[in-house]
Design a protein around this motif. Structure first.
Motif, PDB file in Angstrom:
ATOM      1  N   ALA A 164      29.733  39.351  40.878  1.00  0.00           N
ATOM      2  CA  ALA A 164      30.813  38.486  40.397  1.00  0.00           C
ATOM      3  C   ALA A 164      31.673  37.985  41.561  1.00  0.00           C
ATOM      4  O   ALA A 164      31.877  38.685  42.548  1.00  0.00           O
ATOM      5  CB  ALA A 164      31.685  39.242  39.395  1.00  0.00           C
ATOM      6  N   ASN A 165      32.182  36.770  41.428  1.00  0.00           N
ATOM      7  CA  ASN A 165      32.951  36.115  42.479  1.00  0.00           C
ATOM      8  C   ASN A 165      34.437  36.444  42.330  1.00  0.00           C
ATOM      9  O   ASN A 165      35.063  36.055  41.341  1.00  0.00           O
ATOM     10  CB  ASN A 165      32.741  34.599  42.369  1.00  0.00           C
ATOM     11  N   PRO A 166      35.046  37.140  43.310  1.00  0.00           N
ATOM     12  CA  PRO A 166      36.480  37.467  43.205  1.00  0.00           C
ATOM     13  C   PRO A 166      37.375  36.240  43.106  1.00  0.00           C
ATOM     14  O   PRO A 166      38.471  36.310  42.572  1.00  0.00           O
ATOM     15  CB  PRO A 166      36.757  38.245  44.495  1.00  0.00           C
ATOM     16  N   SER A 167      36.917  35.081  43.646  1.00  0.00           N
ATOM     17  CA  SER A 167      37.706  33.863  43.508  1.00  0.00           C
ATOM     18  C   SER A 167      37.945  33.536  42.044  1.00  0.00           C
ATOM     19  O   SER A 167      38.997  33.009  41.681  1.00  0.00           O
ATOM     20  CB  SER A 167      36.978  32.674  44.165  1.00  0.00           C
ATOM     21  N   ALA A 168      36.963  33.846  41.208  1.00  0.00           N
ATOM     22  CA  ALA A 168      37.085  33.544  39.783  1.00  0.00           C
ATOM     23  C   ALA A 168      38.004  34.535  39.102  1.00  0.00           C
ATOM     24  O   ALA A 168      39.049  34.158  38.546  1.00  0.00           O
ATOM     25  CB  ALA A 168      35.701  33.558  39.125  1.00  0.00           C
ATOM     26  N   TYR A 169      37.663  35.828  39.165  1.00  0.00           N
ATOM     27  CA  TYR A 169      38.407  36.765  38.320  1.00  0.00           C
ATOM     28  C   TYR A 169      39.751  37.197  38.898  1.00  0.00           C
ATOM     29  O   TYR A 169      40.731  37.292  38.159  1.00  0.00           O
ATOM     30  CB  TYR A 169      37.548  37.968  37.927  1.00  0.00           C
ATOM     31  N   VAL A 170      39.850  37.407  40.210  1.00  0.00           N
ATOM     32  CA  VAL A 170      41.147  37.792  40.775  1.00  0.00           C
ATOM     33  C   VAL A 170      42.077  36.582  40.880  1.00  0.00           C
ATOM     34  O   VAL A 170      43.259  36.649  40.523  1.00  0.00           O
ATOM     35  CB  VAL A 170      40.979  38.459  42.158  1.00  0.00           C
ATOM     36  N   GLY A 171      41.543  35.457  41.345  1.00  0.00           N
ATOM     37  CA  GLY A 171      42.375  34.264  41.474  1.00  0.00           C
ATOM     38  C   GLY A 171      42.940  33.799  40.145  1.00  0.00           C
ATOM     39  O   GLY A 171      44.118  33.463  40.036  1.00  0.00           O
ATOM     40  N   THR A 172      42.095  33.812  39.099  1.00  0.00           N
ATOM     41  CA  THR A 172      42.541  33.360  37.783  1.00  0.00           C
ATOM     42  C   THR A 172      43.587  34.301  37.203  1.00  0.00           C
ATOM     43  O   THR A 172      44.610  33.860  36.660  1.00  0.00           O
ATOM     44  CB  THR A 172      41.347  33.261  36.813  1.00  0.00           C
ATOM     45  N   MET A 180      38.620  37.917  51.772  1.00  0.00           N
ATOM     46  CA  MET A 180      37.586  37.424  52.691  1.00  0.00           C
ATOM     47  C   MET A 180      36.295  37.132  51.940  1.00  0.00           C
ATOM     48  O   MET A 180      35.622  36.123  52.194  1.00  0.00           O
ATOM     49  CB  MET A 180      37.354  38.452  53.802  1.00  0.00           C
ATOM     50  N   GLU A 181      35.950  37.991  51.001  1.00  0.00           N
ATOM     51  CA  GLU A 181      34.745  37.774  50.205  1.00  0.00           C
ATOM     52  C   GLU A 181      34.899  36.552  49.299  1.00  0.00           C
ATOM     53  O   GLU A 181      33.969  35.770  49.116  1.00  0.00           O
ATOM     54  CB  GLU A 181      34.456  39.018  49.358  1.00  0.00           C
ATOM     55  N   ALA A 182      36.091  36.386  48.745  1.00  0.00           N
ATOM     56  CA  ALA A 182      36.340  35.253  47.851  1.00  0.00           C
ATOM     57  C   ALA A 182      36.150  33.929  48.580  1.00  0.00           C
ATOM     58  O   ALA A 182      35.573  32.986  48.030  1.00  0.00           O
ATOM     59  CB  ALA A 182      37.750  35.344  47.278  1.00  0.00           C
ATOM     60  N   ILE A 213      45.286  36.219  49.637  1.00  0.00           N
ATOM     61  CA  ILE A 213      45.360  34.916  50.301  1.00  0.00           C
ATOM     62  C   ILE A 213      45.189  35.092  51.811  1.00  0.00           C
ATOM     63  O   ILE A 213      44.512  34.291  52.474  1.00  0.00           O
ATOM     64  CB  ILE A 213      46.694  34.224  49.973  1.00  0.00           C
ATOM     65  N   GLY A 214      45.786  36.158  52.367  1.00  0.00           N
ATOM     66  CA  GLY A 214      45.633  36.421  53.792  1.00  0.00           C
ATOM     67  C   GLY A 214      44.180  36.612  54.193  1.00  0.00           C
ATOM     68  O   GLY A 214      43.733  36.094  55.221  1.00  0.00           O
ATOM     69  N   GLY A 215      43.419  37.341  53.361  1.00  0.00           N
ATOM     70  CA  GLY A 215      41.991  37.518  53.633  1.00  0.00           C
ATOM     71  C   GLY A 215      41.236  36.204  53.579  1.00  0.00           C
ATOM     72  O   GLY A 215      40.344  35.947  54.395  1.00  0.00           O
ATOM     73  N   MET A 216      41.599  35.347  52.623  1.00  0.00           N
ATOM     74  CA  MET A 216      40.950  34.041  52.513  1.00  0.00           C
ATOM     75  C   MET A 216      41.254  33.177  53.727  1.00  0.00           C
ATOM     76  O   MET A 216      40.374  32.476  54.255  1.00  0.00           O
ATOM     77  CB  MET A 216      41.401  33.339  51.227  1.00  0.00           C
ATOM     78  N   VAL A 217      42.505  33.234  54.228  1.00  0.00           N
ATOM     79  CA  VAL A 217      42.886  32.454  55.413  1.00  0.00           C
ATOM     80  C   VAL A 217      42.106  32.930  56.635  1.00  0.00           C
ATOM     81  O   VAL A 217      41.580  32.121  57.409  1.00  0.00           O
ATOM     82  CB  VAL A 217      44.408  32.563  55.661  1.00  0.00           C
ATOM     83  N   LEU A 218      42.014  34.249  56.805  1.00  0.00           N
ATOM     84  CA  LEU A 218      41.251  34.779  57.936  1.00  0.00           C
ATOM     85  C   LEU A 218      39.791  34.319  57.887  1.00  0.00           C
ATOM     86  O   LEU A 218      39.223  33.906  58.900  1.00  0.00           O
ATOM     87  CB  LEU A 218      41.305  36.310  57.939  1.00  0.00           C
ATOM     88  N   ALA A 219      39.185  34.400  56.706  1.00  0.00           N
ATOM     89  CA  ALA A 219      37.793  33.981  56.563  1.00  0.00           C
ATOM     90  C   ALA A 219      37.644  32.486  56.823  1.00  0.00           C
ATOM     91  O   ALA A 219      36.679  32.046  57.460  1.00  0.00           O
ATOM     92  CB  ALA A 219      37.289  34.332  55.163  1.00  0.00           C
ATOM     93  N   ALA A 220      38.610  31.693  56.367  1.00  0.00           N
ATOM     94  CA  ALA A 220      38.554  30.244  56.581  1.00  0.00           C
ATOM     95  C   ALA A 220      38.650  29.896  58.073  1.00  0.00           C
ATOM     96  O   ALA A 220      38.059  28.907  58.531  1.00  0.00           O
ATOM     97  CB  ALA A 220      39.687  29.564  55.812  1.00  0.00           C
ATOM     98  N   LEU A 221      39.392  30.717  58.830  1.00  0.00           N
ATOM     99  CA  LEU A 221      39.546  30.480  60.267  1.00  0.00           C
ATOM    100  C   LEU A 221      38.390  31.048  61.085  1.00  0.00           C
ATOM    101  O   LEU A 221      38.383  30.945  62.316  1.00  0.00           O
ATOM    102  CB  LEU A 221      40.863  31.096  60.750  1.00  0.00           C
ATOM    103  N   GLY A 222      37.427  31.680  60.403  1.00  0.00           N
ATOM    104  CA  GLY A 222      36.253  32.216  61.096  1.00  0.00           C
ATOM    105  C   GLY A 222      36.476  33.564  61.744  1.00  0.00           C
ATOM    106  O   GLY A 222      35.727  33.949  62.659  1.00  0.00           O
ATOM    107  N   SER A 223      37.479  34.292  61.309  1.00  0.00           N
ATOM    108  CA  SER A 223      37.756  35.608  61.886  1.00  0.00           C
ATOM    109  C   SER A 223      36.568  36.550  61.675  1.00  0.00           C
ATOM    110  O   SER A 223      35.888  36.506  60.659  1.00  0.00           O
ATOM    111  CB  SER A 223      39.002  36.204  61.236  1.00  0.00           C
TER     112      SER A 223
END
Length: 352
Positions: free
Chosen positions: A318-326, A243-245, A24-34
């Motif tokens: 493969a999209n990590p949002s799909a397999y890791v998130g699920t 971040m990739e997700a 989740i931390g990686g996703m937040v950083l990517a969302a903020l444009g880090s």
């Protein structure tokens, strides 16, 4: 109300665990444009060390187990991993919008095993006073590797078929020549894909670690180097995948409901598969009631250690949002909450 509170508490606990928290931390950083990034050579080294550690740990556990008593449950565990992947493929790839790679990676992760969920199952059995075999920890690599290899092999075979169709002349028949001997046909294609899968960096590292754990005596370096680094390296891997997700989250929005339903239902169905195999092993070899419970727990769980780096390296599409998130966000809480169900089934059908 109590079950709802229990579910919410378990989900919150999982979010606070390093695996999901760093994702989740990686996703937040990517969302903020880090602009933070982990260099590719560093990422590859992290994956190599993680998979060597997982493989060695599994090999050491298998070497120390009673091989004769281990044989039937081990075959059952491998069968469970393969069946779960095949079932996941059957369900997910029939849903509109689910890509082949995302579906197979998700099925592979759910077929593989969460060591932390297995540990939770052992703790609950200890608390309930239900005995289980000492070699149970050695079963998880059989289910784990069987599931991951099956998922990767099926995904690559599908990609080869699609590539062949894309170059097929209109109205013609496509043939593929494999190797210098000029052989053709599905057997040659499957053999080459299997060999290529086994030679892939992720599977090679996992199998090398397994071989070292089985045939060598790597306990000293395992305890002094790999074990202390493991959790930290896994957190970095989850950061990269987060971040990739985020960058690929848009691909998932249209089919998110499919993964939510799968993440909630699959652990229960998979647990029944594992429990059925454990029950069969009980009738064949006297496998304990606790062993049947832990077979169900392993089948219900989804990998949080060996699976993500293996699939990230072997199926980068493969999209990590799909397999890791699920798996981590939904599958793990459901798998942990289902442990009392398997204990109750074992007490009813086998006895403590």
């Amino acid at each position: 109300m109590d079950p709802i509170i229990a579910i919410a508490t378990t989900i919150l606990t999982q979010i606070q665990q390093p695996t999901l928290a760093f994702l989740i931390g990686g996703m937040v950083l990517a969302a903020l444009g880090s602009r933070l990034e982990v260099p590719e050579p560093v990422y590859k080294l992290i994956v190599l060390l993680l998979l060597l550690k997982v493989g060695m740990g599994a090999g050491i556990a298998v070497r120390k187990a009673d091989l004769l008593a281990l044989a039937v449950p081990a075959l059952g565990a491998a069968l469970a991993g393969i069946l779960i992947v095949l079932l996941g493929r059957l369900v997910l790839l029939r849903q509109p919008g689910v890509s082949e790679m995302d579906g197979m990676a998700t099925a592979g992760l759910f077929g593989a095993v969460s060591a932390s969920t297995l540990a939770a199952g052992m703790a609950m059995l200890d608390g309930a006073g239900m005995a289980y075999e000492g070699f149970i920890g050695a079963l998880y690599p059989f289910m784990d590797i069987a599931a991951l290899l099956t998922a990767i092999l099926l995904a690559r075979m599908s990609a080869e078929r699609k590539a062949a169709r894309s170059v097929m002349p209109q109205g013609g028949v496509a043939t593929m020549t494999m190797g210098q001997g000029g052989g053709t046909g599905h057997g040659d294609i499957m053999r080459e894909i299997l060999v290529d899968t086994l030679k892939s960096p992720a599977i090679s590292a996992l199998l090398l670690g397994l071989g070292l754990g089985l045939l060598a005596r790597p306990e000293a370096v395992y305890a002094s180097f790999y074990e202390p680094l493991f959790r930290g390296l896994l957190s970095l891997l989850m950061l990269v995948m987060g971040m990739e997700a985020w960058s690929r989250l848009a691909d998932l929005r249209k089919v998110a409901h499919v993964y939510v339903i799968y993440g909630l239902a699959a652990p229960l169905v998979h647990g029944l598969i594992g429990f059925g195999i454990g029950l069969a092993a009980h009738h064949l070899t006297g496998f304990s009631a606790g062993g049947a419970v832990l077979m169900a727990v392993m089948a219900a769980s989804s990998s949080d250690i060996s699976g993500p780096p293996t699939l990230r390296a072997a199926l980068p599409e493969a999209n990590p949002s799909a397999y890791v998130g699920t798996s981590t966000g939904l599958g793990t809480p459901v798998a942990i909450l289902s442990i009392p169900l398997w204990i109750a089934l074992a007490e009813a059908l086998i006895g403590a």
